[in-house]
Motif scaffolding. Sequence first.
Motif, mmCIF file in Angstrom:
data_model
loop_
_atom_site.group_PDB
_atom_site.id
_atom_site.type_symbol
_atom_site.label_atom_id
_atom_site.label_comp_id
_atom_site.label_asym_id
_atom_site.label_seq_id
_atom_site.Cartn_x
_atom_site.Cartn_y
_atom_site.Cartn_z
ATOM 1 N N VAL A 1 0.667 -1.376 -0.031
ATOM 2 C CA VAL A 1 0.109 0.112 0.102
ATOM 3 C C VAL A 1 0.939 1.247 -0.165
ATOM 4 O O VAL A 1 0.777 2.299 -0.863
ATOM 5 C CB VAL A 1 -0.933 0.061 1.161
ATOM 6 N N LEU A 2 1.836 1.185 0.756
ATOM 7 C CA LEU A 2 2.808 2.572 0.947
ATOM 8 C C LEU A 2 3.466 2.618 -0.440
ATOM 9 O O LEU A 2 3.855 3.616 -0.761
ATOM 10 C CB LEU A 2 3.765 2.271 2.014
ATOM 11 N N ALA A 3 4.006 1.399 -0.936
ATOM 12 C CA ALA A 3 4.742 1.637 -2.355
ATOM 13 C C ALA A 3 3.741 2.320 -3.429
ATOM 14 O O ALA A 3 4.207 3.133 -4.078
ATOM 15 C CB ALA A 3 5.414 0.383 -2.771
ATOM 16 N N GLU A 4 2.442 1.819 -3.504
ATOM 17 C CA GLU A 4 1.634 2.201 -4.426
ATOM 18 C C GLU A 4 1.439 3.690 -4.220
ATOM 19 O O GLU A 4 0.938 4.382 -5.089
ATOM 20 C CB GLU A 4 0.279 1.307 -4.385
ATOM 21 N N ASP A 5 1.328 4.102 -2.941
ATOM 22 C CA ASP A 5 1.009 5.386 -2.397
ATOM 23 C C ASP A 5 2.084 6.311 -3.012
ATOM 24 O O ASP A 5 1.922 7.462 -3.461
ATOM 25 C CB ASP A 5 0.649 5.745 -1.086
ATOM 26 N N LEU A 6 3.286 5.803 -2.702
ATOM 27 C CA LEU A 6 4.549 6.661 -3.270
ATOM 28 C C LEU A 6 4.322 6.692 -4.902
ATOM 29 O O LEU A 6 4.677 7.733 -5.205
ATOM 30 C CB LEU A 6 5.735 6.000 -2.729
ATOM 31 N N ASN A 7 4.091 5.573 -5.472
ATOM 32 C CA ASN A 7 3.996 5.531 -6.929
ATOM 33 C C ASN A 7 2.974 6.603 -7.397
ATOM 34 O O ASN A 7 3.292 7.670 -8.091
ATOM 35 C CB ASN A 7 3.655 4.248 -7.444
ATOM 36 N N HIS A 8 1.955 6.598 -6.660
ATOM 37 C CA HIS A 8 0.690 7.438 -7.077
ATOM 38 C C HIS A 8 1.417 8.827 -6.969
ATOM 39 O O HIS A 8 1.038 9.886 -7.794
ATOM 40 C CB HIS A 8 -0.338 7.307 -6.267
ATOM 41 N N LYS A 9 1.941 9.384 -5.963
ATOM 42 C CA LYS A 9 2.563 10.634 -5.352
ATOM 43 C C LYS A 9 3.586 11.032 -6.508
ATOM 44 O O LYS A 9 3.396 12.340 -7.144
ATOM 45 C CB LYS A 9 3.096 10.788 -4.061
ATOM 46 N N LEU A 10 4.288 10.054 -6.849
ATOM 47 C CA LEU A 10 5.389 10.538 -8.103
ATOM 48 C C LEU A 10 4.733 10.854 -9.410
ATOM 49 O O LEU A 10 4.941 11.642 -10.223
ATOM 50 C CB LEU A 10 6.054 9.307 -8.250
ATOM 51 N N VAL A 11 3.441 10.133 -9.817
ATOM 52 C CA VAL A 11 2.839 10.103 -10.897
ATOM 53 C C VAL A 11 2.069 11.681 -10.716
ATOM 54 O O VAL A 11 2.243 12.427 -11.637
ATOM 55 C CB VAL A 11 1.492 9.142 -11.391
ATOM 56 N N ALA A 12 1.505 12.118 -9.777
ATOM 57 C CA ALA A 12 0.997 13.256 -9.486
ATOM 58 C C ALA A 12 2.268 14.402 -9.756
ATOM 59 O O ALA A 12 1.780 15.412 -10.416
ATOM 60 C CB ALA A 12 0.283 13.548 -8.186
ATOM 61 N N ARG A 13 3.255 14.173 -9.133
ATOM 62 C CA ARG A 13 4.401 15.270 -9.278
ATOM 63 C C ARG A 13 4.681 15.489 -10.733
ATOM 64 O O ARG A 13 4.754 16.473 -11.398
ATOM 65 C CB ARG A 13 5.538 14.638 -8.544
#
Lengths: 475, 475
Positions: free
Chosen positions: A408-420
Amino acid sequence: MNAPNSIAHLLPDVRQRPVPEAFLEALAARFGPEQLSTALAVREQHGRDESPFDVPPPTAVVFAQSTQDVADTVRLASEYEVPVIPYGAGSSLEGHLLAVQGGISLDVSRMNQVLSIDADDLTVTVQPGISRKTLNEAVKHTGLFFPIDPGADASIGGMCSTRASGTNAVRYGTMRENVLALQVVTPSGEVIRTGTRAKKSSAGYDLTRLYVGSEGTLGVITEVTLRLYPLPEAISAAICSFPSVEAAVRTVIQTIQLGVPIARVELIDAGTVACLNRYSKLTLREEPLLLMEFHGTPASVEEQAQTVQGIAREFGGQDFEWAVTPEERTRLWSARHNALFAGLQSRPGARPISTDTCVPISRLADCILETIAEVEASGIPYFLVGHVGDGNFHVGFLIDPNVPQERVLAEDLNHKLVARTLRMGGTCSGEHGVGLHKMGFLLEETGTSAVEVMRSIKRALDPKNIMNPGKIFSL
Amino acid sequence: MNAPNSIAHLLPDVRQRPVPEAFLEALAARFGPEQLSTALAVREQHGRDESPFDVPPPTAVVFAQSTQDVADTVRLASEYEVPVIPYGAGSSLEGHLLAVQGGISLDVSRMNQVLSIDADDLTVTVQPGISRKTLNEAVKHTGLFFPIDPGADASIGGMCSTRASGTNAVRYGTMRENVLALQVVTPSGEVIRTGTRAKKSSAGYDLTRLYVGSEGTLGVITEVTLRLYPLPEAISAAICSFPSVEAAVRTVIQTIQLGVPIARVELIDAGTVACLNRYSKLTLREEPLLLMEFHGTPASVEEQAQTVQGIAREFGGQDFEWAVTPEERTRLWSARHNALFAGLQSRPGARPISTDTCVPISRLADCILETIAEVEASGIPYFLVGHVGDGNFHVGFLIDPNVPQERVLAEDLNHKLVARTLRMGGTCSGEHGVGLHKMGFLLEETGTSAVEVMRSIKRALDPKNIMNPGKIFSL
């Protein structure tokens, strides 16, 4: 680490459609046991890829040996409305191959012949199952080569389907630029050609580029005509270590902005260099480094290298270390391509989740540095490599598959990177494709209306939704 | 000359659809006289292009000043099912702009702003009505340039729509390779974005490349993000005369096969050189010649030029004559781009019919030589120029518009050239597009099934068939 311990919201939407017995019987009658398998081991092998998803395997695997085999399979599948998932080397990363709606896997790996080498035109026509390394072996005697190198020894058909690129793309482009024409079996089983061997064309809609990157959702690629390039007279690979990731990235940005025709420029962060040293028995300085390659005449290679060395020095880079012989170069590039395995070795039992964002080059340093800060703060082990000349980099999160919070954390980081990345004018996928994993990201990137255009095309060309359904977008 | 004296079979299928009065009233209410014209002169100016067809003009012309203007126009047109023909600079060659099904012209030439120059990323975002020369003036101060040069000062939107290329494409690619992203108004009036400013992407179907080359049949392009390139440190242009067309073409073939990164290499046949001398007051040797340009560092330009000079000598080419100053280069390239007008001057009152075939480079000499022999035997006056580094060349037939047999003969020669090209693995259109003129050729080239795929896409995205109907293919 503080996150929900259910990963249900991250899992693909699995809704298996019926596979009628009559369809399997018709397949068996057409193909026989040499070309049709329902063995569990074979189905399981075809029901997974390098993605983090577990989905029940396809009901059967057809091993096509010709365009006719593909057309017959697709025609039967259309008749019975059964999903068909084209399969090449199984090296895709985003769940492209998974049978989320059931159906069959259509393995084209036996269609691996070079059909014609047209060295005088710098083109080659191949079947889709040939791997890029085999292709390069086959054309070597002509003095030409096919540059696209995603690392894995992927099939050419698969590389078309994901619009692959890799380390050489900064100079030679991606599959988008290097596929001249395709033969495709459409979802109704018709065989079409999408182009000619001419280098350019304005003759009608660019069907070639529509199928390149369509991830098997619009048809099955059965022949590919590719551009080849003369093997450079001179090739030099160099390593340059930097005091920081920022210094390395700023060197790349300036190199690109100056128009230096560098052939490869890869960033590897310090931690990943350490992993590579252990995995590949290297003795690289454990600092952020750039791994570069210069192609051209001897004079031009020399000139390019001097220019980049000059830029690197301004940012505190070390003197270049050169890999001169083909063997040394191969060793270095193999090490780079083994980053995934080196990372995995650093955390035994881990499963990787890879990001694939690509930003305009001027934002690359900001994007990487903000990402590293965020990932470091999360405590998740990771590695970082990048085709930085294109603005494309991969963070590989090394998660423990038994700890849902890590996923969950990794996917959240992935999502934040995509948003950035999207804020910075970039894309959620530089080269891996959407598959199952990035369907949400694609919507965020392009918006509903653009995805609706894609859906309209899909519905028009595949009205029964049999070609690799459930990928790229939901219908 | 011995041919039928009716050209009926060569004329487009004109079936004008009704344009309801209520639609025109709604347009007038929305736009007012500053942006809507029904004056005959304006309509006639928008109802023709450089093609040989005469078709009644559109019913009205809307001058859009914003994406919103375009969206509102298209939405009204959709409501009343009225054809919309996007219009940029009016320089297309194949009947793209002609109102064969009636409707309105949507002129975007007032949408001519540079929206953002992102020099650090080597990208620029513009409105579609800006011309390529204006664009290059606007980015000059950044040290960057946009290389695609079709000769005419076309609009960028139009160049996207026809997938244009021209003299620089041998090195820099075509619009296919140099458009990063588009904003498009769809046939229902929705506004979508097809990509980002990232250099590469694997995020979903390649909508950018679908709209590039779709000739206004799938929507209206309202913004374009393009790649820019650093102005080369050194540029040298050279002319080389040859004893024969074959010698010149063989020099080009070998140059390309060796991988020399030549930036431009144009063939001009002896007769056309004579026309250019008269038209542009030049004193070129009246033999077949290559007009070349080399871009790079001073050392690399020197190296490239030496290599090509060496090849040329083997084929009996003269010593290069150099155009060193920007003014001399501009004069030469202007002369090349005036080949059409120079040709027309050689036969006052003539109308041109241009071919646009493109073959794999190894077949170029055969294709050109067989074509010249056939054209010479016909007795029709012609000129011949070519972007020969790409395998693309144009024969311009100079026909007397009052002699139907000449038109028939010229089209017959065009058709024979296309057939020859297809046998050689080439395409009927290198860069001009299909429009009205090549609809039959496109069918011959791709076959019915591939055109049927294009039709399915068109029907799905433009179910009312309002976007530039009757072009590329019939429905």
